[in-house]
Design a protein around this motif. Sequence first.
Motif, PDB file in Angstrom:
ATOM      1  N   UNK A 140       0.827  -1.206   0.000  1.00 23.53           N
ATOM      2  CA  UNK A 140       0.000   0.000   0.000  1.00 23.53           C
ATOM      3  C   UNK A 140       0.864   1.260   0.000  1.00 23.53           C
ATOM      4  N   UNK A 141       2.064   1.142  -0.517  1.00 23.91           N
ATOM      5  CA  UNK A 141       2.947   2.307  -0.581  1.00 23.91           C
ATOM      6  C   UNK A 141       2.306   3.388  -1.443  1.00 23.91           C
ATOM      7  N   UNK A 176       3.671   1.295  13.604  1.00 30.07           N
ATOM      8  CA  UNK A 176       4.883   0.641  13.112  1.00 30.07           C
ATOM      9  C   UNK A 176       4.559  -0.696  12.450  1.00 30.07           C
ATOM     10  N   UNK A 177       3.662  -1.455  13.045  1.00 30.47           N
ATOM     11  CA  UNK A 177       3.280  -2.749  12.476  1.00 30.47           C
ATOM     12  C   UNK A 177       2.587  -2.549  11.130  1.00 30.47           C
ATOM     13  N   UNK A 178       1.695  -1.583  11.061  1.00 30.51           N
ATOM     14  CA  UNK A 178       1.001  -1.300   9.801  1.00 30.51           C
ATOM     15  C   UNK A 178       1.995  -0.873   8.725  1.00 30.51           C
ATOM     16  N   UNK A 179       2.957  -0.033   9.106  1.00 30.40           N
ATOM     17  CA  UNK A 179       3.963   0.423   8.148  1.00 30.40           C
ATOM     18  C   UNK A 179       4.781  -0.751   7.615  1.00 30.40           C
ATOM     19  N   UNK A 180       5.170  -1.650   8.513  1.00 31.78           N
ATOM     20  CA  UNK A 180       5.978  -2.804   8.106  1.00 31.78           C
ATOM     21  C   UNK A 180       5.189  -3.765   7.221  1.00 31.78           C
ATOM     22  N   UNK A 181       3.946  -4.012   7.601  1.00 38.87           N
ATOM     23  CA  UNK A 181       3.140  -4.982   6.868  1.00 38.87           C
ATOM     24  C   UNK A 181       2.806  -4.506   5.453  1.00 38.87           C
TER      25      UNK A 181
END
Length: 267
Positions: free
Chosen positions: A82-83, A97-102
């Motif tokens: 989703x970048x 942070x988890x959402x960014x990594x996933x």
Amino acid sequence: MTQLGVIGGGGWLGKALLLPALADGVIAEEAVTVSSRSGAVPGFEPWPRVRQTKSNTALAADADVVMLSVRPQDLDAIALDLSGKLVISVMAMVSLADLADRFNARRIIRAMPNAAAERRLSFTPWLASPDATDADCAFAERLFQASGKAQRIATEAELDYFTGLTGSGPAFLAAFADAMICDAVTKGIERGIAERAVRQLFLGGSSLLFESGQTPAEIVQTFLDYAGTTASGLKAMAAADIRTPIARGLAAAAARAAAGPGDRDLG
């Protein structure tokens, strides 16, 4: 035109947020896609141009904004890049942070609506990642205001606390109501009558609390000063230390929110 895709949009929370937003014109129906396991869910009949799909990949490909409205334990099944998109999460326990990594995302908004969203009565705290733009935040505010009251906050620790305070709050009120109903039954009152009485009490009491110019503490003090039956009940509750179990419940909910979906032992 902003294109919004809602993963889990067929669930109660996704629909509770989307339907008032559509009704208020926050988002155009032709700009909305919802995904669900069935690919077709009821509730969107007034907006026939809302697209429905089983494919999260197809949804994300067409969206500028992707809202995640699934159970945290189901998140591992969603593998998307989703970048470049705004990601809005209404899931508890999943950090920025988890959402960014996933999802390889940088523009992220986390929010915690509650069950009253379907009646436009939710209190929805939300926060934004540093890369979220002013336009991102304005869109989120309009979206959540359609379902009640929205409040931007500063930290995830606050959001974890609000997950218990307002996110879980309707269930906590129901637990208090059930305790009152059960007590009435032990005093010989028929359960159906007790339930109707307590439902009406909570409806009227919440309306008075919302509309009053007094703070809750001031309302309590008013009844204490009157020194009647209500004062006797309030004093007995205070003597039993009613605040401690409430504080413990809020602390447990906040700890569960902070622990993340992988830790099931705190639930």
